[in-house]
Design a protein around this motif. Structure first.
Motif, mmCIF file in Angstrom:
data_model
loop_
_atom_site.group_PDB
_atom_site.id
_atom_site.type_symbol
_atom_site.label_atom_id
_atom_site.label_comp_id
_atom_site.label_asym_id
_atom_site.label_seq_id
_atom_site.Cartn_x
_atom_site.Cartn_y
_atom_site.Cartn_z
ATOM 1 N N GLY A 1 16.284 1.886 39.056
ATOM 2 C CA GLY A 1 16.587 1.468 37.871
ATOM 3 C C GLY A 1 16.647 2.175 36.618
ATOM 4 O O GLY A 1 16.823 1.733 35.397
ATOM 5 N N ASP A 2 16.520 3.526 36.865
ATOM 6 C CA ASP A 2 16.447 4.400 35.684
ATOM 7 C C ASP A 2 17.377 5.462 35.973
ATOM 8 O O ASP A 2 16.843 6.503 36.111
ATOM 9 N N PRO A 3 18.468 5.443 35.982
ATOM 10 C CA PRO A 3 19.697 6.454 36.402
ATOM 11 C C PRO A 3 19.529 7.779 35.540
ATOM 12 O O PRO A 3 19.765 8.537 35.937
ATOM 13 N N ASP A 4 19.238 7.460 34.291
ATOM 14 C CA ASP A 4 18.924 8.512 33.417
ATOM 15 C C ASP A 4 17.851 9.492 33.709
ATOM 16 O O ASP A 4 18.104 10.642 33.676
ATOM 17 N N LEU A 5 16.763 8.779 34.291
ATOM 18 C CA LEU A 5 15.491 9.647 34.802
ATOM 19 C C LEU A 5 16.191 10.414 36.172
ATOM 20 O O LEU A 5 15.771 11.536 36.384
ATOM 21 N N GLN A 6 16.947 9.563 37.064
ATOM 22 C CA GLN A 6 17.180 10.161 38.131
ATOM 23 C C GLN A 6 18.212 11.405 37.873
ATOM 24 O O GLN A 6 18.154 12.351 38.619
ATOM 25 N N ARG A 7 19.198 11.486 36.934
ATOM 26 C CA ARG A 7 20.002 12.328 36.864
ATOM 27 C C ARG A 7 19.318 13.638 35.951
ATOM 28 O O ARG A 7 19.493 15.022 36.637
ATOM 29 N N ALA A 8 18.084 13.409 35.152
ATOM 30 C CA ALA A 8 17.347 14.260 34.640
ATOM 31 C C ALA A 8 16.624 15.104 35.816
ATOM 32 O O ALA A 8 16.600 16.388 35.996
ATOM 33 N N ALA A 9 16.073 14.165 36.774
ATOM 34 C CA ALA A 9 15.309 14.910 37.835
ATOM 35 C C ALA A 9 15.893 15.781 38.872
ATOM 36 O O ALA A 9 15.746 16.848 39.210
ATOM 37 N N THR A 10 17.360 15.367 39.022
ATOM 38 C CA THR A 10 18.166 15.980 39.657
ATOM 39 C C THR A 10 18.385 17.340 39.173
ATOM 40 O O THR A 10 18.566 18.465 39.956
ATOM 41 N N THR A 11 18.786 17.488 37.910
ATOM 42 C CA THR A 11 19.108 18.772 37.249
ATOM 43 C C THR A 11 17.721 19.587 37.230
ATOM 44 O O THR A 11 17.880 20.785 37.583
ATOM 45 N N LEU A 12 16.462 18.973 37.139
ATOM 46 C CA LEU A 12 15.371 20.025 37.032
ATOM 47 C C LEU A 12 15.093 20.273 38.430
ATOM 48 O O LEU A 12 14.623 21.568 38.657
ATOM 49 N N LEU A 13 15.098 19.487 39.627
ATOM 50 C CA LEU A 13 14.838 19.954 40.710
ATOM 51 C C LEU A 13 15.947 21.128 41.284
ATOM 52 O O LEU A 13 15.352 21.838 42.045
ATOM 53 N N ASP B 1 22.769 13.253 45.961
ATOM 54 C CA ASP B 1 23.694 12.136 46.743
ATOM 55 C C ASP B 1 23.063 10.723 46.243
ATOM 56 O O ASP B 1 24.094 9.984 46.024
ATOM 57 N N ARG B 2 21.817 10.630 45.951
ATOM 58 C CA ARG B 2 21.497 9.146 45.408
ATOM 59 C C ARG B 2 22.208 8.933 44.105
ATOM 60 O O ARG B 2 22.625 7.901 43.902
ATOM 61 N N THR B 3 22.058 9.887 43.271
ATOM 62 C CA THR B 3 22.823 9.775 41.817
ATOM 63 C C THR B 3 24.051 9.544 41.935
ATOM 64 O O THR B 3 24.851 8.684 41.215
ATOM 65 N N LEU B 4 24.885 9.958 42.848
ATOM 66 C CA LEU B 4 26.140 9.872 43.042
ATOM 67 C C LEU B 4 26.467 8.647 43.706
ATOM 68 O O LEU B 4 27.437 7.786 43.066
#
Length: 210
Positions: A85-97, A116-119
């Motif tokens: 429900g928070d795609p911005d958070l997922q994208r930020a987490a992906t970059t930091l991870l 993959d999940r963000t895609l």
């Protein structure tokens, strides 16, 4: 040899507690065991989890092995993975991870699943085939970019061939059905080799276009 104690055991405890409770809520939702009031409470709890994870990312970047330990790093990954429900958070987490993986502070498999999940959540084909859907006819792989080279990309991040992975998911699902539990949280699983692997330079751009 005993692993070094994490620098922030307090954060580790909070992440593990939140991820555990989040998994329990998802299982109940999948079993349709919640009424309207409980569903509202669930949404509030999910929002609170996302808010806490966002704060931790802002203050510490990705909470890696050195900061919170291996179990809590996995917990943070699980919270990010299910923050649909928070795609911005997922994208930020992906970059930091991704940065944590490059620094040897997190497992590349976590990044592959989250990437993959963000895609998938943005309507694009996934890269590593980690995201599946359980349908009435069984387990189906979500759309994948360049399927012919999928196993090569999976091997580059320490994942088994896709046929092996899908068979493992199907067996697990069948076992859960036999046990009377049809609510397997398939997408929360991650394949982990015996040793961490570095992020392959060819797997994705340094800053994934998500």
């Amino acid at each position: 040899m005993r692993a070094a104690e994490p620098l922030r055991p307090d954060l580790a405890r909070e992440l593990i507690d939140r991820a555990t409770k989040s998994a329990e809520r998802r299982a109940k939702r999948l079993r349709n065991r919640l009424d309207a009031v409980q569903l509202g409470q669930d949404r509030h709890a999910d929002h609170a989890d996302a808010k806490v994870l966002r704060r931790i990312l802002a203050e510490h970047d990705w909470p890696g092995h050195r900061l919170v330990g291996a179990e809590a790093t996995r917990a943070a990954w699980s919270l990010a993975l299910h923050a649909d429900g928070d795609p911005d958070l997922q994208r930020a987490a992906t970059t930091l991870l991704e940065r944590a993986v490059q620094d040897g502070d997190a497992r590349v498999q976590y990044w592959a699943h989250l990437y993959d999940r963000t895609l998938v959540n943005s309507g694009r084909p996934q890269e590593f085939g980690t995201q599946q859907a359980v349908t009435a006819t069984g387990v189906e792989l979500r759309p994948v970019r360049a399927p012919d080279s999928l196993d090569q990309r999976r091997a580059s991040v320490g994942l088994s061939p896709i046929a092996t992975a899908l068979e493992t998911v199907r067996r697990r699902l069948a076992q859960d059905h036999q046990a009377g539990d049809s609510a397997t949280v398939v997408l929360a699983k991650v394949e982990r080799p015996s040793e961490p692997r570095p992020l392959p330079r060819s797997a994705a751009p340094t800053n994934p276009p998500i």
